[in-house]
Design a protein around this motif. Structure first.
Motif, PDB file in Angstrom:
ATOM      1  N   PHE A  98    -106.436 -12.917 -18.160  1.00 42.30           N
ATOM      2  CA  PHE A  98    -106.841 -11.673 -18.808  1.00 42.30           C
ATOM      3  C   PHE A  98    -106.200 -10.505 -18.062  1.00 42.30           C
ATOM      4  O   PHE A  98    -105.680 -10.701 -16.940  1.00 42.30           O
ATOM      5  N   PRO A  99    -106.151  -9.301 -18.621  1.00 43.96           N
ATOM      6  CA  PRO A  99    -106.683  -8.937 -19.943  1.00 43.96           C
ATOM      7  C   PRO A  99    -105.840  -9.524 -21.066  1.00 43.96           C
ATOM      8  O   PRO A  99    -104.658  -9.782 -20.883  1.00 43.96           O
ATOM      9  N   MET A 100    -106.459  -9.718 -22.202  1.00 46.94           N
ATOM     10  CA  MET A 100    -105.783 -10.354 -23.326  1.00 46.94           C
ATOM     11  C   MET A 100    -105.350  -9.356 -24.390  1.00 46.94           C
ATOM     12  O   MET A 100    -104.565  -9.703 -25.267  1.00 46.94           O
ATOM     13  N   LEU A 101    -105.852  -8.131 -24.312  1.00 41.27           N
ATOM     14  CA  LEU A 101    -105.712  -7.253 -25.467  1.00 41.27           C
ATOM     15  C   LEU A 101    -104.637  -6.193 -25.326  1.00 41.27           C
ATOM     16  O   LEU A 101    -103.472  -6.508 -25.306  1.00 41.27           O
ATOM     17  N   ASP A 102    -104.988  -4.914 -25.195  1.00 41.51           N
ATOM     18  CA  ASP A 102    -104.013  -3.855 -25.447  1.00 41.51           C
ATOM     19  C   ASP A 102    -103.527  -3.148 -24.191  1.00 41.51           C
ATOM     20  O   ASP A 102    -103.857  -3.502 -23.076  1.00 41.51           O
ATOM     21  N   TYR A 103    -102.711  -2.113 -24.421  1.00 40.54           N
ATOM     22  CA  TYR A 103    -102.131  -1.294 -23.360  1.00 40.54           C
ATOM     23  C   TYR A 103    -102.972  -0.061 -23.056  1.00 40.54           C
ATOM     24  O   TYR A 103    -102.608   0.741 -22.224  1.00 40.54           O
ATOM     25  N   LYS A 104    -104.076   0.097 -23.755  1.00 38.48           N
ATOM     26  CA  LYS A 104    -104.797   1.370 -23.709  1.00 38.48           C
ATOM     27  C   LYS A 104    -105.756   1.457 -22.530  1.00 38.48           C
ATOM     28  O   LYS A 104    -106.676   2.249 -22.527  1.00 38.48           O
ATOM     29  N   ASN A 105    -105.572   0.615 -21.528  1.00 42.49           N
ATOM     30  CA  ASN A 105    -106.328   0.753 -20.297  1.00 42.49           C
ATOM     31  C   ASN A 105    -105.394   0.448 -19.141  1.00 42.49           C
ATOM     32  O   ASN A 105    -104.310  -0.101 -19.331  1.00 42.49           O
ATOM     33  N   ASP A 106    -105.805   0.813 -17.930  1.00 46.98           N
ATOM     34  CA  ASP A 106    -104.915   0.606 -16.790  1.00 46.98           C
ATOM     35  C   ASP A 106    -105.208  -0.686 -16.050  1.00 46.98           C
ATOM     36  O   ASP A 106    -104.870  -0.832 -14.885  1.00 46.98           O
ATOM     37  N   LEU A 107    -105.844  -1.645 -16.727  1.00 50.22           N
ATOM     38  CA  LEU A 107    -105.983  -2.969 -16.139  1.00 50.22           C
ATOM     39  C   LEU A 107    -104.705  -3.774 -16.374  1.00 50.22           C
ATOM     40  O   LEU A 107    -104.241  -4.491 -15.494  1.00 50.22           O
ATOM     41  N   PHE A 108    -104.109  -3.631 -17.561  1.00 46.26           N
ATOM     42  CA  PHE A 108    -102.878  -4.356 -17.878  1.00 46.26           C
ATOM     43  C   PHE A 108    -101.633  -3.551 -17.512  1.00 46.26           C
ATOM     44  O   PHE A 108    -100.697  -4.063 -16.912  1.00 46.26           O
ATOM     45  N   TYR A 109    -101.611  -2.269 -17.871  1.00 48.41           N
ATOM     46  CA  TYR A 109    -100.459  -1.403 -17.575  1.00 48.41           C
ATOM     47  C   TYR A 109    -100.939  -0.241 -16.723  1.00 48.41           C
ATOM     48  O   TYR A 109    -101.874   0.470 -17.101  1.00 48.41           O
TER      49      TYR A 109
END
Length: 272
Positions: A119-130
């Motif tokens: 995870f995260p599995m979903l979108d770019y709209k948070n700073d956990l993935f990007y």
């Protein structure tokens, strides 16, 4: 928004042929301080996978030297929202059955694996993935208390974990990189196989405390089918004619719509 990644010809060939971006383990990166950060004895950086970029369009001499090699390196530029999305209906993970449809950047076969959980599995709209890297004086100050376990009874307990500090902070000596990165967290067991407890399951706690190894050392994320339509490739300031021909041949074969550019530093910098 365009972002930029400095690398070598070999990596370019693999990116183009496989249409993937490789995420490397955080404990294998060149920043030893960041890679060795841990909490509660858990070497959590072995569960963090990153792909490192910058939003700075102006070419960087240090980044050319560090990641492009002495010559023949390249810089690729893609849109930030480059990764493939999967439409998944009625997903079943262990004892958990989801209802409806979700959009995931992780393929369904990797979501249901009992030996790891990504995870995260979903979108770019948070700073956990990007995220934009934060440069600090002491990384350990932000990671040392990130993992806490309470109410341990009969081999299970409550784990409280802040994963975000891992892969988020670097020492100020790296500030010249102006780095942004994509980040994946990979738990060594899938908590859903025990029924999807509200907290972390006992098998995950035991796996983390034992620093259980993952079944892989890197993770390749697939790009969108049309990602290369917006691809720009910049040649190293020291690129030879032969290297230019190699890059052009790769473009012709795998990404005919990509743009090949000469370095803006080609007439003013000699990389040694």
């Amino acid at each position: 928004m365009r972002i930029y990644h400095y690398t070598n010809l070999e990596s370019l060939a693999l990116i183009l042929e496989n249409q993937t971006i490789r995420f490397n383990r955080l404990d294998k990166v060149d920043d030893l301080e960041e890679g060795n950060a841990e909490s509660l004895g858990v070497k959590f950086c072995k569960y963090v996978f990153v792909s490192c970029w910058t939003e700075t369009a102006e070419e960087s001499i240090p980044l050319w030297k560090m990641y492009g090699g002495d010559n023949g390196g390249i810089r690729i530029s893609l849109e930030q929202e480059m990764f493939k999305e999967y439409l998944i209906s009625n997903l079943k993970i262990g004892k958990i059955q989801s209802q409806g449809t979700i959009i995931s950047k992780i393929p369904p076969q990797d979501m249901v694996n009992s030996n790891f959980f990504i995870f995260p599995m979903l979108d770019y709209k948070n700073d956990l993935f990007y995220r934009h890297i934060k440069y600090v004086d002491d990384i350990y100050a932000f990671t040392k208390d990130a993992i806490q376990i309470t109410n341990i009874q009969g081999g299970s307990g409550d784990m409280h974990m802040k994963m975000k500090p891992f892969g988020y902070y670097k020492n100020k000596r790296w500030e010249f990189q102006e780095e942004v990165r994509f980040v994946l967290y990979v738990l060594p067991m899938n908590p859903m196989v025990e029924g999807g407890n509200s907290g972390f399951s006992s098998i995950v706690i035991q796996s983390l405390l034992g620093n259980k190894s993952l079944p892989f050392h890197y993770y390749d994320m697939s790009l969108k089918d049309d990602a290369f339509n917006n691809l720009e490739i910049t040649l190293s300031p020291s690129a030879t004619e032969a290297q230019k021909l190699i890059v052009q041949a790769l473009i012709d074969k795998y990404a005919p719509n990509a743009k090949l550019k000469e370095s803006a530093l080609g007439k003013v910098v000699r990389l040694k």
